[in-house]
Write a protein that holds these residues in place. Structure first.
Motif, PDB file in Angstrom:
ATOM      1  N   TYR A   1       0.831  -1.203   0.000  1.00 24.77           N
ATOM      2  CA  TYR A   1       0.000   0.000   0.000  1.00 24.77           C
ATOM      3  C   TYR A   1       0.867   1.256   0.000  1.00 24.77           C
ATOM      4  O   TYR A   1       0.576   2.241  -0.695  1.00 24.77           O
ATOM      5  CB  TYR A   1      -0.915  -0.004   1.225  1.00 24.77           C
ATOM      6  N   LEU A   2       1.968   1.226   0.772  1.00 23.85           N
ATOM      7  CA  LEU A   2       2.892   2.362   0.781  1.00 23.85           C
ATOM      8  C   LEU A   2       3.514   2.565  -0.598  1.00 23.85           C
ATOM      9  O   LEU A   2       3.585   3.699  -1.098  1.00 23.85           O
ATOM     10  CB  LEU A   2       3.985   2.126   1.826  1.00 23.85           C
ATOM     11  N   PHE A   3       3.947   1.473  -1.234  1.00 23.19           N
ATOM     12  CA  PHE A   3       4.550   1.580  -2.561  1.00 23.19           C
ATOM     13  C   PHE A   3       3.547   2.103  -3.592  1.00 23.19           C
ATOM     14  O   PHE A   3       3.886   2.930  -4.445  1.00 23.19           O
ATOM     15  CB  PHE A   3       5.085   0.222  -3.010  1.00 23.19           C
ATOM     16  N   LYS A   4       2.316   1.635  -3.513  1.00 27.77           N
ATOM     17  CA  LYS A   4       1.315   2.086  -4.482  1.00 27.77           C
ATOM     18  C   LYS A   4       1.003   3.564  -4.288  1.00 27.77           C
ATOM     19  O   LYS A   4       0.859   4.312  -5.264  1.00 27.77           O
ATOM     20  CB  LYS A   4       0.046   1.251  -4.344  1.00 27.77           C
TER      21      LYS A   4
ATOM     22  N   SER B   1       7.577  14.825   1.055  1.00 21.83           N
ATOM     23  CA  SER B   1       6.993  13.795   0.202  1.00 21.83           C
ATOM     24  C   SER B   1       7.315  12.397   0.724  1.00 21.83           C
ATOM     25  O   SER B   1       8.472  12.081   1.002  1.00 21.83           O
ATOM     26  CB  SER B   1       7.522  13.950  -1.227  1.00 21.83           C
ATOM     27  N   ASN B   2       6.290  11.556   0.827  1.00 22.43           N
ATOM     28  CA  ASN B   2       6.508  10.167   1.228  1.00 22.43           C
ATOM     29  C   ASN B   2       7.321   9.404   0.193  1.00 22.43           C
ATOM     30  O   ASN B   2       8.060   8.478   0.537  1.00 22.43           O
ATOM     31  CB  ASN B   2       5.163   9.468   1.453  1.00 22.43           C
ATOM     32  N   THR B   3       7.185   9.769  -1.086  1.00 24.29           N
ATOM     33  CA  THR B   3       7.964   9.119  -2.135  1.00 24.29           C
ATOM     34  C   THR B   3       9.452   9.280  -1.881  1.00 24.29           C
ATOM     35  O   THR B   3      10.240   8.340  -2.008  1.00 24.29           O
ATOM     36  CB  THR B   3       7.599   9.719  -3.512  1.00 24.29           C
ATOM     37  N   TRP B   4       9.848  10.483  -1.510  1.00 28.84           N
ATOM     38  CA  TRP B   4      11.258  10.770  -1.229  1.00 28.84           C
ATOM     39  C   TRP B   4      11.735   9.995  -0.009  1.00 28.84           C
ATOM     40  O   TRP B   4      12.820   9.426  -0.008  1.00 28.84           O
ATOM     41  CB  TRP B   4      11.421  12.281  -1.034  1.00 28.84           C
TER      42      TRP B   4
ATOM     43  N   ALA C   1       3.759  13.561  -6.853  1.00 32.56           N
ATOM     44  CA  ALA C   1       2.858  13.606  -5.697  1.00 32.56           C
ATOM     45  C   ALA C   1       2.281  12.227  -5.404  1.00 32.56           C
ATOM     46  O   ALA C   1       2.159  11.385  -6.281  1.00 32.56           O
ATOM     47  CB  ALA C   1       1.724  14.601  -5.974  1.00 32.56           C
ATOM     48  N   GLU C   2       1.938  11.996  -4.133  1.00 34.86           N
ATOM     49  CA  GLU C   2       1.325  10.738  -3.764  1.00 34.86           C
ATOM     50  C   GLU C   2      -0.004  10.559  -4.494  1.00 34.86           C
ATOM     51  O   GLU C   2      -0.728  11.515  -4.750  1.00 34.86           O
ATOM     52  CB  GLU C   2       1.093  10.679  -2.241  1.00 34.86           C
TER      53      GLU C   2
END
Length: 700
Positions: free
Chosen positions: A468-471, A553-556, A609-610
């Protein structure tokens, strides 16, 4: 082989060699005549053996056993968590004692259709039944969301059928040549081909090449958990947990990584899988798409056949080779990953074609083409067959019977699936409060069947959270699976290559050099396409340098997490011998470098962006709503741990559905049906022994 004219002429020519030795043109013509006729004789023998093999298959008893195998294979393919390997383990006892012409159609009939029917859950609910459906999922599931599930499924069926037919043609026409090619493969060639599959998966899945390659490398790192094959000691056995000594089981990992994120998004959206109730494509549209792309089907069929013939590669690499070819050869590749039907056709044709191809190295050299064929090797010996050249000469009809089983099995399964497709597509329009608990419960049962241990439930939940985090942060999940699946193969052949040849094989072996050139060209083309797409389309990546935005950003931060974990893994590997640390170091340093570049780019240019799912009622997705959904999933896991699958799952379904406004009778009906499936089908028929719940252990 025929004993007529050409052979007689050849002997006559040899006896009269002195007489005609002074006539070079005559020598040349006679040798050409003899060789051409010998090749014709060989081809006639091959065609006759193909006909004999087909006749063997349509014997009444043989055909009946094949049909039983096909129905079993459809079941193992449809249920995520099961697979062809599971089916082999369960059906082999019924095949032992039968003659080869009965045993192999029975087992191969089951194997032939698992990777065809595992397309159905991948397309309809976004959960690949096995790792071989990963590439199909990329475009198949987005098509379902657009109301084109019927089109995607029918295209996959026809592509599978045509792919196997292409494989048979190649098998017949190029049997002598392909044997010579396969003989030239050693550890360096196997390594570089597997590496190519990894790079293709990483480059083609997702919106960022760097993130895709990093996820492939992360999958390779996960594959090192457990006993090191080359040294025999456990690596990364966290808290000395014996469950991990055999490595992370694939089944709960794959299901958790894909099932839990889709269930969460389904409930967050408060809508059905397909938002449009009008079907935008059906059976004939999918057939038409496949026939329009006939040249792509042929090329991918060739790719799949060759991958099947190269031991160790199999359907997973074939699927990504073909998907990569479809993307790189398309005039407009902008829709791949968003619902392009060519992204379904290409991998399905290749995956189907690799199965007949895998028969050749198994029967000819005793080298299994894939894991399933490795198990069948044991059946070979039990039934009295000995792999070797004899299987391509005196017993060529048996070999062709195996190949025809795969072809006929795919055709029959496609017809059966087409007959049921009208009802299967309706899954896309079931209310999420009905579909989500059933999917989640079903997947949890499938996940636990990996080792019959509650560790499977933990892995299912852990990788579900990661998925879920990766998606949400746009880190592609498919390359992670590819890395885990190919990890053992890549490590083994890397160690053998370095041990036997040093590093000279990187530039001294022609096939390796050719593939290296292809990898460089493929990466350059992928980067060029990404650059063109970013230049021609509006991107959601900020053009303004905003370091603080990137830091939020969570992606970063996921990238930072990768770097920290990998540094720990590399440091831990320093304690081991060279055989144990070589692979983690090679992969680890590559992963650190790739993610570091991605992190730096994120700071300088901003990050994507998420991704938030859109809701059907337009209401915002609140943190409280997400917490409630996660609470329901946690409740299911706690119930299964405490009181087991048979009691915990039905209770969860009833409580969840009633709490979300569903009717009592429907809740009870679904709970009873799922209980009956677990108890009667899995427990009594298949003899699956689920782990003992904690409450019963405490009570003694």
């Amino acid at each position: 082989m025929m004993t007529g004219g050409p052979v007689h002429n050849f002997h006559s020519y040899r006896m009269n060699k002195n007489y005609i030795s002074g006539l070079p043109m005559t020598n040349f013509l006679l040798e050409s005549y003899v060789i051409s006729h010998r090749e014709i004789d060989k081809m006639v023998d091959i065609l006759l053996a193909a006909i004999d093999g087909l006749q063997l298959l349509f014997n009444a008893k043989t055909f009946l056993f094949m049909m039983i195998g096909i129905f079993s294979g459809m079941f193992f393919g449809l249920v995520p968590g099961l697979s062809g390997l599971t089916g082999l383990g369960l059906l082999i006892p019924f095949a032992i004692g039968q003659p080869p012409e009965i045993a192999f159609p029975f087992l191969l009939g089951m194997l032939a259709v698992t990777t065809q029917t595992d397309t159905i859950p991948a397309v309809l609910i976004g959960v690949p039944g096995t790792a071989a459906a990963q590439a199909t999922y990329l475009d198949g599931f987005p098509m379902s969301k657009r109301g084109e599930a019927g089109r995607a499924l029918s295209a996959s069926y026809l592509a599978s059928i045509l792919g196997t037919l292409v494989s048979v043609v190649i098998f017949i026409l190029f049997l002598p040549i392909l044997r010579t090619v396969i003989d030239r493969f050693a550890a360096p060639e196997y390594f570089i081909m597997a590496l190519l599959g990894l790079i293709m998966a990483g480059s083609l899945a997702g919106t960022s090449i760097l993130r895709g390659l990093a996820m492939s490398a992360f999958g390779l790192m996960i594959s090192t958990i457990g006993f090191a094959e080359l040294t025999g000691f456990p690596r990364y056995d966290f808290f000395e947990w014996p469950y991990l000594w055999e490595g992370v089981p694939m089944v709960p990992l794959v299901i958790g990584l894909f099932a839990i994120p889709e269930v969460i998004d389904l409930l967050v959206r408060r809508s059905t899988i397909a938002s449009d109730m009008s079907s935008k494509g059906g059976i004939y549209d999918g057939f038409s798409d496949t026939l329009k792309n006939w040249w792509l089907v042929i090329k991918c069929g060739v790719i799949g056949t060759l991958c099947g013939m190269i031991p160790g590669l199999g359907g997973l690499v074939a699927e990504w080779f073909s998907y990569g070819h479809a993307v790189s050869s398309a005039k407009d590749a902008s829709m791949f990953g968003k619902g392009d039907v060519r992204g379904v056709i290409a991998p399905e044709a290749a995956t189907a074609a690799q199965k007949p191809g895998a028969v050749l190295p198994t029967v000819a050299f005793g080298i299994p083409g894939n894991a399933s064929m490795a198990i069948l090797m044991g059946v070979f010996l039990i039934t009295g067959l000995r792999p070797g050249p004899d299987m391509l000469i005196d017993k060529l009809d048996i070999t062709f019977m195996m190949v025809w089983t795969v072809v006929i099995g795919n055709i029959i399964a496609a017809i059966l699936c087409l007959g049921l497709q009208r009802w299967m597509v309706l899954i896309c329009y079931i209310r999420p409060t009905v579909l989500a608990p059933v999917i989640l419960s079903f997947m949890l049962v499938g996940a636990t069947m990996a080792t019959m241990d509650f560790g499977d439930v933990i892995i299912f939940a852990f990788f579900g959270a990661l998925g879920y985090l990766f998606k949400r942060t746009d880190w592609p999940r498919v390359p992670l699976i590819i890395g885990i699946v190919l990890g053992d193969l890549v490590e083994r052949f890397l160690f053998i290559s370095v041990d036997a040849y040093g590093f000279s094989w990187l530039w001294s072996r022609p096939i390796v050099v050719i593939v290296e050139i292809f990898i460089i060209a493929f990466m350059a083309m992928s980067l060029y396409r990404k650059f063109i797409n970013l230049s021609s389309e509006k991107s959601d990546i900020s053009n303004n340098v905003n370091v603080f935005k990137a830091l939020r950003s969570n992606t970063w931060w996921v990238g930072i997490g990768f770097i920290v974990l990998t540094i720990y893994a590399v440091a831990k590997a320093a304690e081991w011998s060279i055989g144990g640390r070589l692979f983690p170091w090679v992969v680890g340093f590559g992963l650190i470098g790739t993610v570091s570049i991605h992190t730096l780019v994120g700071l300088l240019k901003g990050v994507r962006a998420e991704i938030e799912p859109e809701t059907s009622d337009g209401k915002p997705v609140t943190l409280a709503w997400k917490a409630q959904i996660l609470g329901w999933i946690a409740l299911l896991l706690v119930l299964v741990f405490l009181i087991g699958h048979l009691a915990g799952i039905p209770i969860f379904i009833v409580v969840f559905m009633l709490a979300n406004g569903e009717r009592l009778w429907l809740s009870v009906l679904l709970a009873v049906l799922l209980w009956a499936f677990v108890y009667f089908i899995l427990g009594q028929l298949v003899h699956v022994v689920l782990p003992t719940p904690l409450l019963l252990k405490w009570l003694g």
